[in-house]
Design a protein around this motif. Structure first.
Motif, PDB file in Angstrom:
ATOM      1  N   GLY A   1      -0.518   9.252   0.216  1.00  6.32           N
ATOM      2  CA  GLY A   1      -1.960   9.283   0.407  1.00  6.32           C
ATOM      3  C   GLY A   1      -2.391   9.378   1.852  1.00  6.32           C
ATOM      4  O   GLY A   1      -3.592   9.398   2.132  1.00  6.32           O
ATOM      5  N   GLY A   2      -1.435   9.433   2.787  1.00 12.40           N
ATOM      6  CA  GLY A   2      -1.772   9.555   4.202  1.00 12.40           C
ATOM      7  C   GLY A   2      -2.082   8.241   4.885  1.00 12.40           C
ATOM      8  O   GLY A   2      -2.540   8.237   6.027  1.00 12.40           O
ATOM      9  N   GLN A   3      -1.834   7.117   4.223  1.00 11.76           N
ATOM     10  CA  GLN A   3      -1.971   5.831   4.900  1.00 11.76           C
ATOM     11  C   GLN A   3      -0.788   5.663   5.850  1.00 11.76           C
ATOM     12  O   GLN A   3       0.357   5.937   5.477  1.00 11.76           O
ATOM     13  N   TYR A   4      -1.054   5.179   7.075  1.00 11.04           N
ATOM     14  CA  TYR A   4       0.004   5.177   8.079  1.00 11.04           C
ATOM     15  C   TYR A   4      -0.049   3.951   8.980  1.00 11.04           C
ATOM     16  O   TYR A   4      -1.085   3.307   9.158  1.00 11.04           O
TER      17      TYR A   4
ATOM     18  N   HIS B   1       4.085   7.124   7.114  1.00 15.06           N
ATOM     19  CA  HIS B   1       2.947   7.263   6.203  1.00 15.06           C
ATOM     20  C   HIS B   1       3.427   7.567   4.799  1.00 15.06           C
ATOM     21  O   HIS B   1       4.568   7.973   4.563  1.00 15.06           O
TER      22      HIS B   1
ATOM     23  N   TRP C   1       0.809  -1.216   0.000  1.00  6.35           N
ATOM     24  CA  TRP C   1       0.000   0.000   0.000  1.00  6.35           C
ATOM     25  C   TRP C   1       0.844   1.270   0.000  1.00  6.35           C
ATOM     26  O   TRP C   1       0.325   2.359  -0.268  1.00  6.35           O
TER      27      TRP C   1
ATOM     28  N   THR D   1      -7.689  10.065  -1.404  1.00  3.20           N
ATOM     29  CA  THR D   1      -6.408  10.736  -1.542  1.00  3.20           C
ATOM     30  C   THR D   1      -5.631  10.134  -2.709  1.00  3.20           C
ATOM     31  O   THR D   1      -5.389   8.936  -2.756  1.00  3.20           O
TER      32      THR D   1
ATOM     33  N   GLN E   1      -4.029   2.756   8.673  1.00  2.00           N
ATOM     34  CA  GLN E   1      -5.132   3.687   8.822  1.00  2.00           C
ATOM     35  C   GLN E   1      -4.867   4.892   7.923  1.00  2.00           C
ATOM     36  O   GLN E   1      -3.838   4.952   7.254  1.00  2.00           O
ATOM     37  N   LYS E   2      -5.803   5.858   7.913  1.00  2.00           N
ATOM     38  CA  LYS E   2      -5.629   7.041   7.073  1.00  2.00           C
ATOM     39  C   LYS E   2      -5.651   8.306   7.922  1.00  2.00           C
ATOM     40  O   LYS E   2      -6.529   8.486   8.765  1.00  2.00           O
TER      41      LYS E   2
ATOM     42  N   ASN F   1      -6.029  11.402   6.622  1.00  4.18           N
ATOM     43  CA  ASN F   1      -7.082  12.244   6.051  1.00  4.18           C
ATOM     44  C   ASN F   1      -8.116  11.326   5.422  1.00  4.18           C
ATOM     45  O   ASN F   1      -7.813  10.598   4.477  1.00  4.18           O
ATOM     46  N   GLN F   2      -9.342  11.363   5.948  1.00  5.51           N
ATOM     47  CA  GLN F   2     -10.347  10.377   5.543  1.00  5.51           C
ATOM     48  C   GLN F   2     -11.131  10.841   4.317  1.00  5.51           C
ATOM     49  O   GLN F   2     -12.344  11.056   4.345  1.00  5.51           O
TER      50      GLN F   2
END
Length: 451
Positions: A223-226, A220, A199, A251, A244-245, A247-248
Motif C-alpha cells: 500500500g506504499g506505507q513506509y 515499504h 501495518w 491504496t 508515512q505513505k 502515494n496519498q
C-alpha cells in the motif's frame, strides 16, 4: 506463438493498435489479459525489463503467470512472450523481485549473458534464472524452495548490500511483518532478522534511497506505507513510530496504486518505481502500470519524506505545447484547451484565496474529475505553499491521472474512466478568491504505442 518445449513462454496476444476505449496512451498495459503486481523490474545492457502478475487468457485474476515487457527508455514498451508459465515453471508464480548477477556470484553464468535471477512462490521462495537476457527462465535445483518463512509468506524481494545480497519476504508469523535473509551467492540464504509491523502487509520493497549527499534505507509495503531507517547488514532499524505513505490515496489491491517495486541495477543510480493500477479495463485487457516515478528522500518541516516525480524521459513524449503566464483569476473561472493525453505544469501564487478547483474535461452536467485545493490539502493530502506558491504537475491519460505537487512531496495516482465523460477536453480552473498563475504549460503527449 505458443508454448515451446525448450522453456520459452507463449505469446497468446491478439493483434491490437492499443487504441481501445479507455486504454492508456502513455501508461503501460498488457497487450491482452489480466495484469496486477509489478514484478522484478530491472535494467540489463540498455534494456529495462518489466515483469508483472498476469493471467493472459482471462480478464479477471486467474492462475498466475509472469508477463514481460521491455523498454529502452522507460517510456515506450514492447510486449514480450510470457516469462514464467505454470505449464513449465513449478510453484505458485506469485509476486517477487529479481536482480542482475553482474559479478556471477551465483556461479550460474554460461555464455555471454550475466545471470538474471528472479524469486517467486508462496510459503517458501523459489528461484529462477535466465541466461538469455531475461526472456526465458529455468528453475534452480528443480524448483526447491531456498527459504521457508514461518506462517503464510509470499513476495520475496532481493537487494544488494555492499558485498552481500539481502532478501526481504512478507510473512504473518506472529502478526504482519517481514523476514530478512542474507546470501553471498543469491542461492544459499541465511535468516538474519525479523521486522514485525502490524501495518506492513504483503509485497515489501526495501531500497537504498538517496538523500542530500548520502543514502538511507526505505522499507515499504504494497500500500506504499513506509519507514526510513538504517540497515546494518542483518537488521533494519528505525526510530520512526508510525509509517508515512508514498502515494496519498486510498491504496488497496485493485486501487490506483498498489504493489510498487523499484528497478534493480539502474545505469545511473536513480531510484525508479512503478506500481499496479487496477481500476482500468477494456475489451481485451484489465489493469495497467503506473507511470514511472523517480524517488528520493527529502527533509521537510514534518520530517524526512519520500518524494516522487515523473521520470525525466517523459519529455520524450512532448509534442505541441501551450503556455500562459501572469494570469490573475479573482472569484471566477478560466478555461484552457487541453486534449486527451497531456501534461500540465503550473506555478500558482496564492493571494487571498482559500483554495481552487481544477476540473478536467468539464461538461455541462458537471466535471469528469475535480482536483481540489482547500488551502491546506490537495485532494486530502496536506500541502502548504512554499513562499506563497504551489507547484503542480498533472499527467492526464485516457484512463489515468497522476498528481504531483511541490516537487513530489504530494504524489497521487488514480484510474479515471474519462471514457464516460465525452465533454470538452479542456482544463477549467475556478477560485473563490484571488490567485496568480505565474505560469501554466500544457504539453500534449504522444502515444507510446506509435513509436
Amino acid at each position: 506463438m505458443s508454448a515451446h518445449t525448450d522453456g520459452t513462454g507463449e505469446f497468446p496476444y491478439p493483434e491490437t493498435d492499443y487504441q481501445e476505449t479507455n486504454r492508456g496512451q502513455f501508461h503501460f498495459s498488457t497487450r491482452a489479459g489480466w495484469m496486477n503486481d509489478v514484478n522484478a523490474p530491472l535494467y540489463y545492457r540498455g534494456v529495462y525489463h518489466l515483469y508483472y502478475q498476469h493471467a493472459p487468457h482471462s480478464l479477471v485474476w486467474d492462475t498466475m503467470h509472469w508477463g514481460h515487457a521491455t523498454s529502452t527508455d522507460l517510456v515506450h514498451w514492447e510486449q514480450r512472450p510470457i516469462a514464467l508459465d505454470p505449464k513449465i515453471h513449478p510453484g505458485d508464480l506469485w509476486s517477487g523481485g529479481g536482480v542482475v548477477d553482474t559479478e556471477n556470484t551465483s556461479g550460474l553464468k554460461a555464455g555471454d549473458h550475466d545471470p538474471i535471477i528472479v524469486y517467486s512462490g508462496t510459503n517458501g521462495v523459489t528461484v529462477f534464472s535466465s541466461l538469455d537476457g531475461g526472456d526465458t527462465f529455468t528453475p534452480y535445483d528443480g524448483g526447491r524452495k531456498v527459504v521457508t518463512p514461518g506462517g503464510t509468506s509470499r513476495d520475496p524481494k532481493v537487494f544488494r548490500d555492499r558485498e552481500r545480497w539481502g532478501m526481504v519476504v512478507w510473512s504473518d508469523e506472529g502478526g504482519n511483518g517481514v523476514d530478512f535473509y542474507t546470501s553471498a551467492n543469491l542461492l544459499d540464504w541465511t535468516f538474519a532478522s525479523r521486522f514485525p509491523a502490524d501495518w506492513l502487509f504483503e509485497c515489501p520493497n526495501f531500497v537504498r534511497m538517496p538523500i542530500d549527499d548520502g543514502h538511507r534505507w526505505v522499507l515499504h509495503d504494497a500500500g506504499g506505507q513506509y519507514l526510513a531507517g538504517d540497515w546494518d547488514g542483518t537488521a533494519f532499524r528505525t526510530d520512526w513510530t508510525a509509517p508515512q505513505k508514498i502515494n496519498q490515496t486510498k491504496t488497496f489491491a485493485g486501487a490506483g496504486y498498489y504493489a510498487a517495486l523499484t528497478f534493480e541495477n539502474p545505469p545511473d543510480d536513480r531510484v525508479v518505481s512503478m506500481a499496479w493500477q487496477g481500476e482500468n479495463r477494456g475489451s481485451i485487457w484489465t489493469g495497467n502500470a503506473s507511470f514511472p516515478v523517480e524517488q528520493r528522500l527529502r527533509h521537510t518541516a514534518d520530517g524526512l519524506r519520500v518524494t516522487s516525480t515523473p521520470i525525466r524521459e517523459l519529455a520524450l513524449l512532448h509534442e505541441h505545447s501551450q503556455q500562459w503566464t501572469g494570469l490573475t483569476i479573482a472569484n471566477g473561472k478560466q478555461r484552457f484547451p487541453a486534449g486527451r493525453a497531456y501534461e500540465l505544469q503550473a506555478t500558482i501564487a496564492l493571494a487571498d484565496t482559500a483554495g481552487f478547483t481544477i476540473r478536467l474535461r468539464p461538461a455541462p452536467e458537471g466535471a469528469a474529475r475535480e482536483i481540489v485545493y482547500d488551502g491546506e490539502t490537495l485532494d486530502g493530502a496536506p500541502l502548504s505553499p512554499v513562499d506563497g506558491k504551489l507547484r503542480l504537475q498533472l499527467l492526464i491519460d485516457h484512463g489515468q491521472l497522476d498528481v504531483f505537487a511541490n516537487d513530489g512531496i504530494v504524489y497521487q495516482s488514480y484510474n479515471v474512466n474519462f471514457g464516460d465523460h465525452p465533454g470538452p477536453t479542456d482544463v477549467e480552473l475556478e477560485t473563490t478568491g484571488t490567485l496568480v498563475i505565474e505560469s501554466l504549460t500544457i504539453n500534449q503527449l504522444a502515444s507510446i504505442w506509435k513509436h
